[in-house]
Write an enzyme that holds these catalytic residues in place. Structure first.
Site, short mmCIF file in Angstrom:
data_model
loop_
_atom_site.label_atom_id
_atom_site.label_comp_id
_atom_site.label_asym_id
_atom_site.label_seq_id
_atom_site.Cartn_x
_atom_site.Cartn_y
_atom_site.Cartn_z
N THR A 48 89.01 -18.29 32.63
CA THR A 48 88.11 -18.55 33.76
C THR A 48 87.08 -19.62 33.37
O THR A 48 86.88 -20.60 34.10
CB THR A 48 87.38 -17.25 34.18
N GLU A 124 79.55 -15.87 21.73
CA GLU A 124 79.15 -15.72 23.14
C GLU A 124 77.83 -14.97 23.23
O GLU A 124 76.93 -15.37 23.97
CB GLU A 124 80.23 -14.96 23.91
N LYS A 142 88.13 -7.67 37.84
CA LYS A 142 87.30 -7.33 36.67
C LYS A 142 86.17 -6.33 37.01
O LYS A 142 85.48 -5.87 36.12
CB LYS A 142 86.64 -8.60 36.11
C1 ABF Z 1 85.72 -14.64 27.31
O1 ABF Z 1 86.96 -14.66 27.89
C2 ABF Z 1 85.59 -13.27 26.80
O2 ABF Z 1 84.36 -12.75 26.55
C3 ABF Z 1 86.34 -12.43 27.74
O3 ABF Z 1 86.85 -11.48 26.90
C4 ABF Z 1 87.39 -13.36 28.23
C5 ABF Z 1 87.73 -13.34 29.68
O4 ABF Z 1 88.89 -14.09 29.76
P1 ABF Z 1 89.58 -14.58 31.07
O5 ABF Z 1 88.59 -15.40 31.81
O6 ABF Z 1 90.74 -15.37 30.53
O7 ABF Z 1 90.00 -13.34 31.79
O8 ABF Z 1 84.72 -14.93 28.19
#
Ligand code: ABF
Length: 253
Positions: A48, A124, A142
C-alpha cells in the site's frame, strides 16, 4: 471529519469491482494529498505504501512538489525512493518528521494498529513515532474490532542471540491468550532477518486481548530482555484512510 465518505466513484455494477490493489492505490493517493512542498516525509513499507511513494516521486518529477526530504522505513523503500529520485535523509539529520504515510495489517476503532507483517516494524515505529502527523492507509479488509493478532500474528522483533529462549519467554507472557510463538522464516526456510539484523517471532493468539489490556501487554513484551520492539502501534496514528468498495473513509483521532 469522522467516517465521511468522499469523492471516489462507487462502482455501479459488480463488473466494476475494484481489486484490492486498486483500493490500496486509492487510499495511498488520498494520503499524498496531505503532502506539501518543503516537508520531511516518513516513507512507509509494503504494497500500500509503495503506491504513496510512487505518487510522491511522480509529483516531484512533475514539479508539483518541491524540496521534499524522504526518510525510508526499510531498505526496500530506500531502493524504491532512490529509483524515483526522492532525496533521502534519516532521523539523525531530521529528528522531527512532518508527515509519515504507511500501511498496516490491522486497525481497530481507536486507530490502534498491528504492523510488521512486512518485517519493518522497528524503523517504522521509530520514524512514525517521530512524526507530527502519521497517516495510515488501508483497504477495508484491515479493519478489525480488536487488534488481537488472531486474524494475523502479532510480530515481535528479537535479537538472534538465543532466540528460542526469548520466543519461549514471549509465549509465556501471552499464555493466557492461547499463544503460539513461531519464528518467521525466509524464502529458503531459514530464519527471516530484518533490516536491523534481527529475527521476528510471530505470536498467534487464540483469544482476544481486549482493549484495556493492550498497554499492559505492550509493556510486558518490551520488558523482556532480547525483545527489540513489537508490532502494536498504540495511539500513534493521527488519521486512517480506508478504501472500500463504496468509497473512501477518513478517520481522525
Ligand atoms: C508495512 O506493510 C507493515 O507495517 C505492514 O505490516 C505492511 C502492510 O502491508 P501491505 O500494505 O502490503 O498490506 O506497513
Amino acid at each position: 471529519s469522522d467516517n465521511s465518505p468522499i469523492d471516489v466513484p462507487s462502482p455501479s455494477s459488480s463488473s466494476m469491482t475494484l481489486t484490492k490493489d486498486e483500493l490500496k492505490r486509492i487510499a495511498a493517493y488520498k494520503a499524498v494529498d496531505f503532502v506539501k512542498s518543503n516537508m520531511v516525509l516518513g516513507l512507509g513499507t509494503g504494497s500500500t505504501a509503495k503506491h504513496a511513494v510512487d505518487r510522491i516521486g511522480e509529483l516531484l518529477r512533475q514539479g508539483k512538489l518541491e524540496n521534499i526530504v524522504g526518510i525510508p522505513t526499510s531498505k526496500k523503500t530506500q531502493e524504491q525512493a532512490l529509483s524515483l529520485n526522492i532525496p533521502l535523509s534519516d532521523l539523525d539529520a531530521h529528528p522531527v518528521v512532518d508527515l509519515s504515510i504507511d500501511g498496516a495489517d490491522e486497525v481497530d476503532p481507536r486507530l490502534n494498529l498491528v504492523k510488521g507483517r512486512g518485517g519493518s516494524l522497528l524503523r517504522e515505529k521509530m520514524i512514525e513515532g517521530a512524526s507530527k502527523k502519521f497517516v495510515v492507509i488501508v483497504d477495508e479488509s484491515k479493519m478489525v474490532k480488536h487488534i488481537d493478532g488472531s486474524k494475523m500474528a502479532l510480530p515481535v522483533e528479537i535479537v538472534p542471540f538465543c532466540w528460542k529462549f526469548t520466543a519461549e519467554r514471549l509465549r509465556r507472557v501471552m499464555e493466557g491468550y492461547g499463544c503460539e510463538a513461531r519464528i518467521r522464516l525466509g524464502e529458503k526456510g531459514e530464519a527471516f532477518v530484518t533490516d536491523n539484523g534481527n529475527y521476528i517471532v510471530d505470536m498467534y493468539l487464540e483469544k482476544d486481548m481486549g482493549d484495556l489490556n493492550l498497554r499492559v501487554v505492550s509493556d510486558e513484551i518490551l520488558r523482556l530482555p532480547g525483545v527489540v520492539e513489537h508490532g502494536m502501534f498504540l495511539d500513534m496514528a493521527s488519521t486512517v484512510i480506508i478504501a472500500g468498495e463504496l468509497g473512501v473513509k477518513i478517520k481522525n483521532k
